[in-house]
Structure formats: structure tokens, C-alpha cells
Scaffold this motif. Structure first.
Motif, PDB file in Angstrom:
ATOM      1  N   TYR A  57       0.833  -1.207   0.000  1.00  0.00           N
ATOM      2  CA  TYR A  57       0.000   0.000   0.000  1.00  0.00           C
ATOM      3  C   TYR A  57       0.864   1.251   0.000  1.00  0.00           C
ATOM      4  CZ  TYR A  57      -3.356   3.546   1.384  1.00  0.00           C
ATOM      5  OH  TYR A  57      -4.122   4.699   1.416  1.00  0.00           O
ATOM      6  N   SER A  58       1.988   1.205   0.698  1.00  0.00           N
ATOM      7  CA  SER A  58       2.860   2.372   0.829  1.00  0.00           C
ATOM      8  C   SER A  58       3.605   2.706  -0.456  1.00  0.00           C
ATOM      9  CB  SER A  58       3.864   2.158   1.964  1.00  0.00           C
ATOM     10  OG  SER A  58       4.647   0.992   1.725  1.00  0.00           O
ATOM     11  N   CYS A  59       3.568   1.823  -1.451  1.00  0.00           N
ATOM     12  CA  CYS A  59       4.229   2.063  -2.739  1.00  0.00           C
ATOM     13  C   CYS A  59       3.185   2.325  -3.820  1.00  0.00           C
ATOM     14  CB  CYS A  59       5.072   0.859  -3.154  1.00  0.00           C
ATOM     15  SG  CYS A  59       6.441   0.493  -2.039  1.00  0.00           S
ATOM     16  N   GLU A  60       3.563   3.100  -4.819  1.00  0.00           N
ATOM     17  CA  GLU A  60       2.642   3.388  -5.909  1.00  0.00           C
ATOM     18  C   GLU A  60       2.590   2.253  -6.929  1.00  0.00           C
ATOM     19  OE1 GLU A  60       0.574   5.771  -5.992  1.00  0.00           O
ATOM     20  OE2 GLU A  60       1.356   7.011  -4.361  1.00  0.00           O
ATOM     21  N   TYR A  61       3.646   1.429  -6.969  1.00  0.00           N
ATOM     22  CA  TYR A  61       3.764   0.446  -8.041  1.00  0.00           C
ATOM     23  C   TYR A  61       3.925  -0.970  -7.495  1.00  0.00           C
ATOM     24  CZ  TYR A  61       5.048   4.847 -10.269  1.00  0.00           C
ATOM     25  OH  TYR A  61       5.056   6.144 -10.694  1.00  0.00           O
ATOM     26  N   ILE A  62       3.621  -1.949  -8.327  1.00  0.00           N
ATOM     27  CA  ILE A  62       3.918  -3.344  -8.009  1.00  0.00           C
ATOM     28  C   ILE A  62       5.429  -3.485  -7.857  1.00  0.00           C
ATOM     29  CG2 ILE A  62       3.892  -5.693  -8.941  1.00  0.00           C
ATOM     30  CD1 ILE A  62       1.239  -4.925 -10.321  1.00  0.00           C
ATOM     31  N   ASP A  87      10.039   0.866  -6.282  1.00  0.00           N
ATOM     32  CA  ASP A  87      10.415   1.725  -7.397  1.00  0.00           C
ATOM     33  C   ASP A  87       9.579   1.351  -8.618  1.00  0.00           C
ATOM     34  OD1 ASP A  87      11.504  -0.587  -8.576  1.00  0.00           O
ATOM     35  OD2 ASP A  87      13.514  -0.154  -7.853  1.00  0.00           O
ATOM     36  N   ALA A  88       9.839   1.995  -9.725  1.00  0.00           N
ATOM     37  CA  ALA A  88       9.079   1.753 -10.957  1.00  0.00           C
ATOM     38  C   ALA A  88      10.010   1.241 -12.047  1.00  0.00           C
ATOM     39  CB  ALA A  88       8.385   3.035 -11.403  1.00  0.00           C
ATOM     40  N   GLN A  89      10.903   0.330 -11.689  1.00  0.00           N
ATOM     41  CA  GLN A  89      11.842  -0.233 -12.651  1.00  0.00           C
ATOM     42  C   GLN A  89      11.504  -1.705 -12.891  1.00  0.00           C
ATOM     43  OE1 GLN A  89      14.026   1.912 -14.069  1.00  0.00           O
ATOM     44  NE2 GLN A  89      12.992   3.423 -12.760  1.00  0.00           N
ATOM     45  N   TYR A  90      11.439  -2.095 -14.168  1.00  0.00           N
ATOM     46  CA  TYR A  90      11.080  -3.457 -14.526  1.00  0.00           C
ATOM     47  C   TYR A  90      11.958  -3.912 -15.688  1.00  0.00           C
ATOM     48  CZ  TYR A  90       6.980  -0.886 -12.840  1.00  0.00           C
ATOM     49  OH  TYR A  90       6.154  -0.041 -12.162  1.00  0.00           O
TER      50      TYR A  90
END
Length: 270
Positions: free
Chosen positions: A224-229, A253-256
């Protein structure tokens, strides 16, 4: 194998973009990767809207302001009724920026009962709603299907999902996922410690270039505390694409990465 970088400009003034260095064995074309980019943006916005809905409908009267509001610049209408169904609205007006993401329009959130009660449904409708340059349409149904009290569970269904970018290109989406809460169960009105897992599900993205199907291959983790999977894998199939998106090692983070069936690896990011 030569690596290719893909940049997804998810929340800026430009449309979805693709940047690459090509090679003879590069079989992934620009049209397909743009659809992958759109898929990741749609997923991120769905997660964001569910987080907003959970925050706006949090009914603990002793909760801190940060736990009952998805942001100070949104106008939140909380129903006075004590009976269900209850309808909440989150109105971003003509533009409201939270965490460097600008949203405008409204989210209409309807609860058939408490979201933590088996059988209850939370419905999120988008009304003239934009995230950054993208118009977002469609409905999310979030239905509590819990059978074991210690492991709350929901079915999440996207109905008539649609993203229109600022060049007018349209991506429609639909799908169903199973969501289980694996942390924060003992503190139902404190959201920040919640962790969710998506062990199964699939969704489909359709554009003018064709259809892309994404299926959970390895359980997805969403804090919940993160914006992304932050962890897990999706299998991607459609057009010339046949490979796996890896969300990483549970970092917030938002790195995939996307790994094609021939072993080529592509870096993705928001």
C-alpha cells in the motif's frame, strides 16, 4: 544479447514513447512495445485508483488525516448515511497534483458494505477523469471473496477500461485478478502496513495494432505504501511479443525488465 531500453513517460506532457538501439536479432517492434508501455501505465493507474478508494472510504474516526484522505488538494465527499450502499466522491477539479502526479475529474466510489466484509463490493467509476495527459475511463469492481478470516481476499475486475493518450490513440483494457492481503490484517484501519499479493489473473490490452494478453506467472506483490507493483512476473503474448515482465526484487520503485523468448532483455521504467 544486446539490450534495448524502453522509456515510458507515464505522467508527463508527451505521449507514450519508445527509445531503442536496434540489432539484427531485435524482433520486438515499436508498436508492440508501445502497447506494453500502455499496459504498465494502465496497471499503475488502476493500483493508484484502488489505493485512493481504500483511503477515501477508510471509516476509522480515529485515523490520522493522511490515512483518510488521498491528498489534501482533492475535494472528498463522505456520505452521512450509516446504512449501505454508501457513495463517496473524490473530486480533483480542473487539476490536482499529489506526489508529482496531476489528476483531474472525479472518482465515484460506491460501497455495498464494508470493504473488509465478505461479499461486499467496492465499485470505482471514472468521471471525466485524467491522469497526466491520459484520459482514463471504465470501472473497477473490487469484491470481497474472503473464506479464511486471517487471509482477506478480493476479486478485482476491470470493466470497459480505456486509456486515450494525448495524440488520440486508444487502448482498451479488461481483466480479472485475485488479490490477497498478507500483511496489516490486524490493523484494518491503518493502511500503510498493508501488503497485497496477486497470485493469479490476466488482462487484455487492445489497440489499433492488435491484442496483448498478460497473465500472472509469478505472484505479484503490491505494498500500500508504494505506488507500483514491486515484485512478481507477468507473461506477455501478442503480435511478435512472447516473453516475461519481471517487476524486480520487491524494491519500492518503478523499474522493470522484459525478457523476450530469444533471451533479449529490455529495461522498463515509469
Amino acid at each position: 544479447m544486446k539490450k534495448t531500453a524502453i522509456l515510458i513517460t507515464a505522467f508527463c506532457a508527451s505521449a507514450l514513447m519508445y527509445i531503442s538501439c536496434t540489432s539484427n536479432d531485435d524482433v520486438v517492434n515499436q508498436a508492440d512495445t508501445t502497447t506494453v508501455s500502455a499496459s504498465l501505465v494502465i496497471d499503475a493507474i488502476n493500483e493508484m485508483d484502488i489505493k485512493t478508494a481504500l483511503s477515501a472510504t477508510n471509516s476509522n474516526p480515529a485515523a490520522k488525516p493522511s490515512e483518510v484522505s488521498p491528498g489534501t488538494c482533492a475535494n472528498i465527499t463522505i456520505p452521512s448515511e450509516t446504512t449501505y450502499p454508501k457513495v463517496f466522491t473524490v473530486d480533483y477539479g480542473t487539476g490536482c497534483t499529489i506526489n508529482q502526479i496531476t489528476r483531474k475529474g472525479k472518482l465515484k466510489i460506491t460501497l455495498s458494505g464494508p470493504v473488509i466484509t465478505t461479499g461486499s463490493k467496492m465499485t470505482i467509476e471514472r468521471i471525466d477523469y485524467y491522469v497526466g495527459p491520459y484520459k482514463i475511463e471504465g470501472t473497477i469492481e473490487y469484491t470481497n471473496t474472503t473464506t479464511v478470516a486471517t487471509v482477506p481476499q478480493w476479486t478485482r475486475k476491470v470493466i470497459n477500461g480505456k486509456l486515450t493518450d494525448n495524440s488520440g490513440r486508444v487502448f482498451t483494457s479488461s481483466g480479472t485478478e485475485t488479490v490477497k492481503q498478507t500483511a496489516g490484517v490486524d490493523t484494518p484501519y491503518v493502511l500503510e502496513d498493508n501488503v497485497y499479493e496477486m497470485p493469479e489473473g490476466n488482462h487484455t490490452i487492445i489497440s489499433d495494432k492488435g491484442t496483448l494478453t498478460l497473465t500472472v506467472q509469478e505472484t505479484l506483490i503490491k505494498k500500500y505504501s508504494c505506488e507500483y507493483i514491486s515484485k512478481g512476473k507477468l507473461k506477455i503474448e501478442g503480435g511478435s511479443l512472447n516473453g516475461v515482465i519481471d517487476y524486480g526484487n520487491n524494491a519500492c520503485d518503478a523499474q522493470y525488465t522484459y525478457t523476450h523468448q530469444n533471451g533479449a532483455t529490455y529495461n522498463l521504467g515509469m
